[in-house]
Design an enzyme around this catalytic site. Structure first.
Site, PDB file in Angstrom:
ATOM      1  N   HIS A  65     -38.639 -29.581  19.963  1.00  0.00           N
ATOM      2  CA  HIS A  65     -38.233 -29.706  21.361  1.00  0.00           C
ATOM      3  C   HIS A  65     -37.425 -30.975  21.615  1.00  0.00           C
ATOM      4  O   HIS A  65     -37.301 -31.421  22.743  1.00  0.00           O
ATOM      5  CB  HIS A  65     -39.464 -29.692  22.262  1.00  0.00           C
ATOM      6  CG  HIS A  65     -40.357 -28.513  22.042  1.00  0.00           C
ATOM      7  ND1 HIS A  65     -39.914 -27.217  22.196  1.00  0.00           N
ATOM      8  CD2 HIS A  65     -41.658 -28.435  21.648  1.00  0.00           C
ATOM      9  CE1 HIS A  65     -40.918 -26.386  21.920  1.00  0.00           C
ATOM     10  NE2 HIS A  65     -41.976 -27.098  21.579  1.00  0.00           N
ATOM     11  N   HIS A 226     -40.965 -21.741  22.781  1.00  0.00           N
ATOM     12  CA  HIS A 226     -41.255 -21.469  21.377  1.00  0.00           C
ATOM     13  C   HIS A 226     -40.691 -20.119  20.958  1.00  0.00           C
ATOM     14  O   HIS A 226     -41.011 -19.609  19.889  1.00  0.00           O
ATOM     15  CB  HIS A 226     -42.763 -21.482  21.127  1.00  0.00           C
ATOM     16  CG  HIS A 226     -43.431 -22.729  21.615  1.00  0.00           C
ATOM     17  ND1 HIS A 226     -44.148 -22.765  22.789  1.00  0.00           N
ATOM     18  CD2 HIS A 226     -43.456 -23.973  21.101  1.00  0.00           C
ATOM     19  CE1 HIS A 226     -44.607 -23.992  22.972  1.00  0.00           C
ATOM     20  NE2 HIS A 226     -44.191 -24.745  21.971  1.00  0.00           N
ATOM     21  N   ASP A 411      -6.483 -23.383  17.178  1.00  0.00           N
ATOM     22  CA  ASP A 411      -7.745 -23.224  17.879  1.00  0.00           C
ATOM     23  C   ASP A 411      -7.830 -21.931  18.673  1.00  0.00           C
ATOM     24  O   ASP A 411      -8.771 -21.723  19.436  1.00  0.00           O
ATOM     25  CB  ASP A 411      -8.011 -24.423  18.809  1.00  0.00           C
ATOM     26  CG  ASP A 411      -6.850 -24.693  19.754  1.00  0.00           C
ATOM     27  OD1 ASP A 411      -5.911 -23.875  19.775  1.00  0.00           O
ATOM     28  OD2 ASP A 411      -6.889 -25.712  20.464  1.00  0.00           O
ATOM     29  N   SER A 457       0.559 -28.168  24.397  1.00  0.00           N
ATOM     30  CA  SER A 457       1.693 -27.310  24.754  1.00  0.00           C
ATOM     31  C   SER A 457       2.176 -27.605  26.158  1.00  0.00           C
ATOM     32  O   SER A 457       3.386 -27.681  26.422  1.00  0.00           O
ATOM     33  CB  SER A 457       1.299 -25.834  24.634  1.00  0.00           C
ATOM     34  OG  SER A 457       1.010 -25.490  23.303  1.00  0.00           O
TER      35      SER A 457
END
Length: 592
Positions: A65, A226, A411, A457
């Site tokens: 955690h 959990h 990308d 760009s």
């Protein structure tokens, strides 16, 4: 089918102890007890039970955690944190070791999340410590608002609200209060807090396979930290809808999870569960603050946004609300050296300034002048409009193609970025561009592009337009030679500020051949329109040739040359395509 989860770990059995070693190596104000692997306790450096004159505050639970709870050890918060294995309650001996290591004559308070294993192990440790003469109090935090309020003897689960309770207790202890008073403040804070989580994926334990229980387009409401099942699995929803639902659940009058009603003030915590980008958490914070104020009629005194109590690599977030009182705010704002408590969230002494301030206008008279589309276009203006529209529409049509190429060599957003700019140009041209003045139109296009495109760009195209405007300024109907000079100036400016040259695998590998051919054909006496079209063919050939170039600029320069083979540079292809579309438009409207 489940697959093996990928983790940057060594032996899965050593992740907790190695995490503690790294944490203590990072923060000099922390130490750990020399009891690995059974005893995993982080404590404030140089705290001695014989000389510690404050109430010790201890929290803990299973690992996984992080930063809870060891990241909150420090003066003004926790004195010690005790950890079990991943998602496993710490054993009694570890808890006792923590108590013995930091508890002085003023006693200690244990803050425990409401899970059966934690209650039992911490409870037995408390009884053992008392039999040894220690003054010990234990506070249980159960802030879960996802499940019905009454769950037999189990009760509500302890979630991220525990972090706020830890801070209240730690500040109270640092202020010199007694063990009874510290425990009372912690219990009071725990009664005021509610939390609900939403998960987009379940977490993967070290060394275990990744579960595929949640499908691609599903999310789970109320999933436990959990990975235990939540209240419902539903279709993926927009962030705003999810936040509104969670707030409605926490603030439900029927359930009565928290004593918060209209007119109250609250503390808000947006908690990432381990794999949620801060951008998405801030989206949730934005919507939560608005809904709390506008829908629920609540004042928002503090906002904490980040990852405070996670679930390994779970994607999702939880929202915690705590009813606000001045005493609680004082504790939350009190100084602490705990490394993972957020800084800069306390209220300014003179009150919070407005969240929005106006943009300062330019002092330049040129930028302040009103520009608009002429009511009647000249022949030159019509040709210019058609060329800009053709070029822009060509860019829009290439979005997917450009993105596909860019996903292989960059990308993956070249098409999206170019489309955003081209769409804005088309829209602004309807009302803003003084199309009868070519130079001023370029100036306005530069403003449009730099306002909406973003990224490299965007700024390069803004520079390209601005450089051309500088050459053509005051010239409403440039000649072909003047257009060629403007193109040369644009290329030079992009090269100067961007650093690229011919052969670097960029947009210049389309524009440089275009200029060279245009200049050559004009020198040879060709018809200007024919020269323009011929130069556009050279632009396309130049763009295609980038398939065989090694990148020396832009994100492609980080990619292995082997991966660039056969993929053209998307920036070059975009430039060549809009240039050729403009040339063909001029040719169709101005026959040689």
């Amino acid at each position: 089918m489940a697959s093996q989860g990928k983790k940057l770990i060594n032996n899965p059995n050593d992740v907790v102890t190695e995490y503690i070693e790294g944490l203590v190596a990072t923060y000099p104000g922390l130490q750990y007890l020399d009891g690995f692997p059974q005893i995993k306790v982080v404590l404030q450096a140089n705290v001695s039970p014989s000389t510690f004159d404050k109430v010790a505050v201890i929290s803990g639970g299973g690992a996984g955690h992080e930063p809870a709870h060891a990241g909150y050890v420090g003066p003004g918060m926790l004195t010690a944190a005790v950890s079990g294995d991943v998602f496993a309650s710490p054993p009694v001996d570890s808890i006792l070791a923590a108590i013995r290591a930091v508890t002085g004559p003023k006693g200690c308070v244990l803050i425990v999340t409401n899970y059966t294993g934690d209650r039992l192990n911490f409870g037995l440790a408390v009884e053992q410590a008392k039999s040894e003469g220690y003054i010990v109090e234990m506070v249980i935090v159960g802030d879960d608002c996802a499940l019905p309020p009454r769950r037999g003897i189990v009760g509500r689960r302890g979630l991220a609200g525990t972090v706020l309770v830890n801070k209240v207790a730690g500040a109270a202890a640092a202020a010199g209060l007694s063990v009874t008073e510290v425990a009372a403040e912690a219990k009071h804070a725990a009664e005021f807090v509610g939390t609900m989580g939403v998960a987009l994926s379940v977490c993967t334990l070290p060394g275990q396979p990744t579960s595929d229980r949640l499908g691609t387009n599903k999310m789970e409401l109320g999933l436990g930290i959990h990975g235990e099942a939540g209240a419902a699995v539903v279709d993926l929803q927009p962030a705003d809808l999810v936040v509104s639902h969670v707030l409605n659940q926490i603030l439900s009058n029927e359930a009565g999870y928290v004593p918060i009603t209209g007119g109250s003030n609250v503390v808000l915590m947006i908690n990432g569960l381990g794999a949620t980008p801060l951008m998405e958490l801030m989206l949730a914070a934005r919507k939560a603050v608005r809904d709390l104020q506008d829908v629920h009629g609540l004042g928002v005194d503090r906002v904490y946004t980040g990852s405070f109590m996670t679930s390994l690599d779970m994607a999702g977030f939880s929202i915690t609300l705590m009813k606000s009182e001045q005493a609680i705010l004082d504790r939350l704002d009190a100084p602490t050296k705990a490394p993972c408590w957020p800084v800069g969230t306390e209220a300014p002494l003179d009150g919070r300034p407005p969240v929005k301030v106006p943009v300062h206008p330019s002092s330049s008279s040129r930028n302040n002048k009103i520009v608009s589309r002429p009511p009647v276009l000249t022949k030159y203006g019509c040709i210019l409009e058609a060329a800009i529209e053709a070029a822009s529409k060509e860019v829009v049509s290439m979005k997917n193609c450009l993105n596909e190429w860019d996903s292989k060599v960059g990308d993956g957003d070249c098409g999206t970025t170019m489309e955003r700019g081209a769409t804005a140009v088309i829209e602004d041209m309807k009302n803003r561009y003084p199309l009868n003045d070519a130079a001023e139109t370029l100036n306005e296009m530069s403003t449009t592009i730099r306002s909406v495109m973003g990224g490299t760009s965007g700024i390069l195209y803004a520079i390209l337009c601005q450089a051309a405007y500088t050459i053509l300024k005051g010239n409403s109907e440039p000649t072909p030679r003047e257009w060629a000079s403007a193109l040369k100036a644009s290329i030079d400016a992009v090269s100067k500020y961007g650093g690229a040259r011919a052969g670097y695998r960029t947009m210049l590998d389309a524009l440089i051949p275009a200029f060279s051919t245009l200049n050559e054909r004009l020198d040879a006496g060709d018809n200007p329109v024919t020269a323009f079209v011929t130069s556009s063919e050279a632009a396309m050939i130049g763009a295609e040739s980038t398939k065989n170039m090694q990148a020396q600029a832009g994100r492609s320069s980080y990619i292995s040359p082997d991966l660039l083979v056969s993929v053209p540079d998307p920036g070059a292809m975009a430039a060549a395509s809009w240039y050729r579309a403009a040339a063909l438009s001029v040719a169709s409207n101005l026959k040689p």
